[in-house]
Design an enzyme around this catalytic site. Structure first.
Site, PDB file in Angstrom:
ATOM      1  N   LYS A   1       0.842  -1.207   0.000  1.00  0.00           N
ATOM      2  CA  LYS A   1       0.000   0.000   0.000  1.00  0.00           C
ATOM      3  C   LYS A   1       0.871   1.250   0.000  1.00  0.00           C
ATOM      4  O   LYS A   1       0.620   2.205  -0.742  1.00  0.00           O
ATOM      5  CB  LYS A   1      -0.932  -0.005   1.223  1.00  0.00           C
ATOM      6  CG  LYS A   1      -2.074  -1.006   1.107  1.00  0.00           C
ATOM      7  CD  LYS A   1      -2.844  -1.180   2.411  1.00  0.00           C
ATOM      8  CE  LYS A   1      -3.919  -2.266   2.265  1.00  0.00           C
ATOM      9  NZ  LYS A   1      -4.580  -2.595   3.537  1.00  0.00           N
TER      10      LYS A   1
ATOM     11  N   GLN B   1      -4.085  -1.092   9.834  1.00  0.00           N
ATOM     12  CA  GLN B   1      -4.164  -2.434   9.256  1.00  0.00           C
ATOM     13  C   GLN B   1      -4.772  -3.414  10.270  1.00  0.00           C
ATOM     14  O   GLN B   1      -4.322  -3.487  11.416  1.00  0.00           O
ATOM     15  CB  GLN B   1      -2.758  -2.903   8.850  1.00  0.00           C
ATOM     16  CG  GLN B   1      -2.714  -4.253   8.161  1.00  0.00           C
ATOM     17  CD  GLN B   1      -3.345  -4.218   6.765  1.00  0.00           C
ATOM     18  OE1 GLN B   1      -3.218  -3.236   6.036  1.00  0.00           O
ATOM     19  NE2 GLN B   1      -4.045  -5.280   6.411  1.00  0.00           N
TER      20      GLN B   1
ATOM     21  N   ASP C   1     -10.406   3.689   4.652  1.00  0.00           N
ATOM     22  CA  ASP C   1     -10.862   2.306   4.548  1.00  0.00           C
ATOM     23  C   ASP C   1     -12.392   2.227   4.630  1.00  0.00           C
ATOM     24  O   ASP C   1     -12.974   1.188   4.328  1.00  0.00           O
ATOM     25  CB  ASP C   1     -10.266   1.462   5.689  1.00  0.00           C
ATOM     26  CG  ASP C   1      -9.218   0.482   5.190  1.00  0.00           C
ATOM     27  OD1 ASP C   1      -9.081   0.325   3.955  1.00  0.00           O
ATOM     28  OD2 ASP C   1      -8.528  -0.124   6.024  1.00  0.00           O
TER      29      ASP C   1
END
Lengths: 311, 311
Positions: free
Chosen positions: A68, A112, A135
């Site tokens: 990412k 994450q 997200d």
């Protein structure tokens, strides 16, 4: 639109589904985003910035996070990595999120998952300012999606929807069946398809006849994490199949291979269009993260520069 | 559990569905809440308080609001009515919501919708503190519902779910079909049924064959606002039918009558259980508002009195 890919002729009388090339779609999208990042900087003298937070040493998460960060950087954005030890306390992690919330150089924050045991992923995710929750997993963005209000949509289902719209155009009136009801994919996917005017059915582990349910889908999205679950006879002939699953299996030879939740060789003979694994949905997830980060920067910077305007 | 109600024998060979008596269920629930309000006061010396805000002079809304206030009062809670003229500005309305947010005597806030033109219902609803959003219509509570986290659930779908669980017990594995995809009923209903382990299908105005979809439902929830839309042959024999609709129609005689979204006389011969209109879902909505207000008071007062405890 790309041309149908059908390298290996299927044995008659089977059809062979058109492959949906998520890798090519994501590459084109990433290129477009890079150009827009450049134009955004020309206009506002601001470079979009994404902060990625990793706690602990899960090897798979380390790979994801590095990937990412790399792609963010390649798209011309700033990428900030925060790699914390597994001993990090909830209070320390929340304090970091708050600092990132207040940092004007950061427009997107991603923590994450999964977090190490002892840390509360719900509290941490909800602590991210909704405008920076790229997200789309916090309660405010989940609510905006459920209510049909503008917000940030989770990357994987957003990527699936982009592929579907690119392949099928208007989705209104199609019956979409989603197998898998996770917060990360299945549930937001169902909301997105409903917002597009699809009739939507959601099946999951407790569904009594998932094959019969799946067979109703003009669109079939599968996100269960069970490799090869969906067999050929689960698929309505001509349907568009989006396979979100990705499982590494060991072959008799000892080599490993990535497979999806759909038994590809069977499905390709029934479906009209299908995403391969790998190279289907996977590449779209990171491309959508870049998309969401740029959109967040536009929202935050644009609103500050032009407070009276509509975003 | 109440006994089956089947006063008028149906003509053979039709079955006759058991009627789900929402009125009796709601009355028992309201009585239980009143006792709990009393016990809550004994423990914390606090009376739960609900503020209801009405803007403008819509006659139907006036009736609803008065009824809500009256029932709140009857359950032993405090009821505060704020009736504002249609000329109220967005800023004035938001200022009132903020005052109510900060008022320690108020545990629930409800702004009656629809608002007069010129006022933004989304901004107003989202301005209510999530802990006091007893209608459950704000983005935070919608997100909590979507993510399966504890929150306040909209009253009408909550009432439907209570009736279903009271009639059927465990819903896991049942196929639930929801016709209508509004933010107020259909969408939160689908989320609730999914959380109960149902396979869930959602149909709406764009659904191509709503009868075939509906016919799959072991549970059929209808919330479209189209009186008599669902005919007998839309119903799976033996299904449990929840009719949320309520429409006033004028009969040839000139009298008016309330009807639901389900053609009752046809449905009663096919369904296993069905809610009547009126007397089915309607009374549950206010009972759930009282339930949500007491729960909000518990959450707010309990958390303040015992900050270390889990709610």
């Amino acid at each position: 639109m790309t041309e149908p890919v059908s390298a290996v002729p299927a044995p008659a009388p089977s059809m062979s589904a058109r492959l949906i090339d998520g890798k090519a779609f994501a590459a084109a999208m990433t290129q477009r985003i890079a150009a827009e990042v450049h134009a955004f900087h020309d206009r506002y003298r601001v470079t979009p910035g994404l902060a990625v937070v990793l706690v602990g040493n899960d090897p798979a998460s380390e790979v994801y996070v590095r990937n990412k960060a790399l792609q963010t950087h390649r798209a011309g954005m700033r990428s900030f990595m925060h790699m914390l030890p597994a001993t990090t306390s909830q209070a320390e992690l929340l304090a970091l999120v708050r600092r990132l919330n207040d940092d004007p150089e950061i427009h997107g924050i991603l923590v994450q998952l999964p977090l190490p045991a002892g840390l509360d992923p719900v509290a941490v995710t909800n602590a991210i300012r909704p405008e920076k929750d790229v997200d789309g997993l916090g309660e405010v963005n989940a609510g905006r999606l459920a209510l049909g209000q503008p917000g940030i949509v989770p990357c994987t289902p957003l990527g699936c929807l982009m592929l579907l719209k690119s392949e099928l155009g208007d989705l209104r009136g199609l019956h979409a069946v989603v197998i898998g009801a996770s917060n990360l994919v299945g549930k937001p996917m169902a909301q997105l398809l409903l917002a597009e005017g699809c009739t939507v059915s959601v099946g999951h582990i407790d569904t009594r006849d998932p094959a019969a349910l799946a067979r109703q889908g003009d669109i079939l999205v599968v996100a269960t994490g069970v490799g090869g679950l969906v067999r050929g006879d689960w698929i309505k002939p001509g349907a568009t199949v989006i396979d979100v699953g990705i499982t590494r299996v060991t072959l008799p030879s000892g080599k490993t291979r990535l497979i999806g939740d759909v038994a590809f060789d069977e499905a390709v003979a029934r479906a009209g269009r299908i995403t391969p694994v790998p190279g289907g949905v996977g590449p779209m997830t990171i491309a959508c993260l870049l998309n969401n980060t740029l959109a967040a920067a536009r929202q935050i910077v644009g609103a500050a520069a032009d407070p009276g305007g509509t975003p």
